[in-house]
Design an enzyme around this catalytic site. Structure first.
Site: not given
Ligand SMILES: *Cc1c(COP(=O)(O)O)cnc(C)c1O
Length: 403
Positions: A190, A218, A249
């Site tokens: 990220s 992502h 997301k």
């Molecule tokens: C955003 C993210 C998460 C967390 O996801 P949520 O559903 O918001 O808990 C986990 N792993 C990665 C790689 C992320 O980017």
């Protein structure tokens, strides 16, 4: 009084230290639905300001999409708001099974299991599958939730240098005596927007008989020709054993996550995974809207194509404006500025220009590699992007970052 003054003093001091080091995270109040144009109140109780949002994970622009809102309302009417139960007691509706089937088909896997978040999915997956006879081999830049999930698991822990295949291979060699090995990586990292080297990683997993785990939060919905993720992008679908991902997301951005993989893995998780067994089921509203998101994505690649065009366009324009970015194609575009002070000044000035972005600096990224992370969305139009590049140029010149 239950809380001792010594306790209070301790935490008040900690907060003061954070403030002194300029490490306090301030929240800005959004007074509108999530989208490209949002109304923000910042600082609190100041006048509401209209800004263009470049820091949401709203990759496909589905957060406030009319079709998802309609689906959410329909689900609310047909299946209610809450289930007041965990899945195995009375928290499973037909729709939960529909979503599990849809997401596993979309990702090219046998089965899926839902969680309240991907954070929970990662918290519940390792401990349930591995024990002290096994080893976990994890990329050093993996997401916090993977790190926490690994902490909960009794398997031997190994970390390899970010994207370093020689280091990964060495650790696979060093752990040959263990019963099972699992390679663990983010699909997309990220902070840099770089993609895991899945062609090499799948080959190593094959050669050393390791289980391959990818967190594609992502990527799911927009990376790869039809948006299935990094395994599609690298043409290794079928070679990843376990994928975790989020619905928070690209897939509408509300809540929820899942583990997908071979059926026997999923069957075991339903019996043993603690956040699944001891935390409430997903709301029918979230389930209904997420199903709609997957239907939209599978009916046309229009949104992911638009996102791809937007990312390419922004990357080209911002480079032409003299800014240094990390190479790639992903809608995460890190604009490298070096020092924390510049990043903070830049983000503040950009906000003044109506561009909402956030800066990242040590300890989130290495010292000297402070950056503003811009995230593109299919909700952006050309004029939003042009406006952002103009503002970056203006502020960049003012701060002496570009000529
Ligand atoms: C955003 C993210 C998460 C967390 O996801 P949520 O559903 O918001 O808990 C986990 N792993 C990665 C790689 C992320 O980017």
């Amino acid at each position: 009084m239950a809380v001792h003054t010594k306790v209070e003093q301790h935490f008040v001091n900690e907060l003061a230290e954070l403030r002194k080091a300029d490490l306090i995270k301030e929240e800005r109040y959004i007074r509108s639905p999530q989208g490209a144009d949002i109304a923000v109140e910042y600082p609190p109780r100041s006048a509401v300001k209209q800004v263009i949002n470049f820091c949401a994970n709203n990759y496909l622009g589905l957060s406030s999409h009319p079709e998802l809102i309609k689906a959410a309302k329909l689900a609310l009417e047909e299946r209610g708001f809450g289930l007041s139960s965990v899945r195995f007691i009375c928290g499973t509706q037909d729709r939960h099974k529909d979503l599990e089937q849809k997401i596993s088909e979309f990702l090219g896997m046998e089965d899926a299991i839902l969680y309240s978040s991907c954070f929970d999915a990662n918290g519940g997956v390792f401990e349930a599958l591995l024990n002290e006879e096994d080893a976990l081999i994890s990329d050093e830049l993996n997401h916090a939730s993977i790190i926490d999930g690994i902490r909960l698991c009794k398997a031997e822990r190994h970390r390899y240098k970010h994207a370093d295949m020689a280091d990964l291979e060495q650790q696979l060699k060093d752990t040959q005596a263990k019963r099972f090995r699992m390679i663990v990586t983010d699909g997309v990292f990220s902070m840099d927007g770089d993609v895991a080297r899945l062609v090499e990683i799948t080959a190593l997993a094959d050669r050393y008989n390791a289980i391959l785990f990818v967190d594609d939060s992502h990527a799911t919905g927009f990376v790869g020709k039809t948006g299935r993720g990094t395994h599609e992008h690298h043409n290794v679908m079928g070679k990843v054993d376990i994928i975790t991902t989020t619905f928070g997301k690209a897939l509408g951005g509300s809540a929820g996550g899942c583990v997908v993989g071979r059926k026997f893995f999923i069957d075991i998780l339903r019996q043993r995974s603690r956040p699944y067994l001891f935390s409430n089921t997903l709301s029918p509203v979230v389930v209904g809207a997420t199903i709609k998101a997957l239907d939209l994505i599978q009916s046309s690649t229009e949104l992911r194509d638009k996102l791809d065009r937007n990312a390419r366009y922004f990357r080209r324009r911002i480079s032409e404006a003299g800014f240094q970015i990390k190479d790639g194609f992903h809608p995460i575009v890190p604009i490298m500025l070096g020092e924390a002070g510049i990043v903070q000044a830049m983000a503040r000035e950009l906000y003044g220009e109506g561009i909402y972005v956030v800066g990242f600096f040590f300890p989130v990224v290495p010292k000297g590699a402070a950056r503003i992370r811009v995230q593109l969305s299919a909700a952006h139009e050309m004029h939003h992007i042009d406006r952002a590049v103009e503002a970056f140029s203006k502020v960049g010149r003012k701060l002496g970052v570009v000529k």
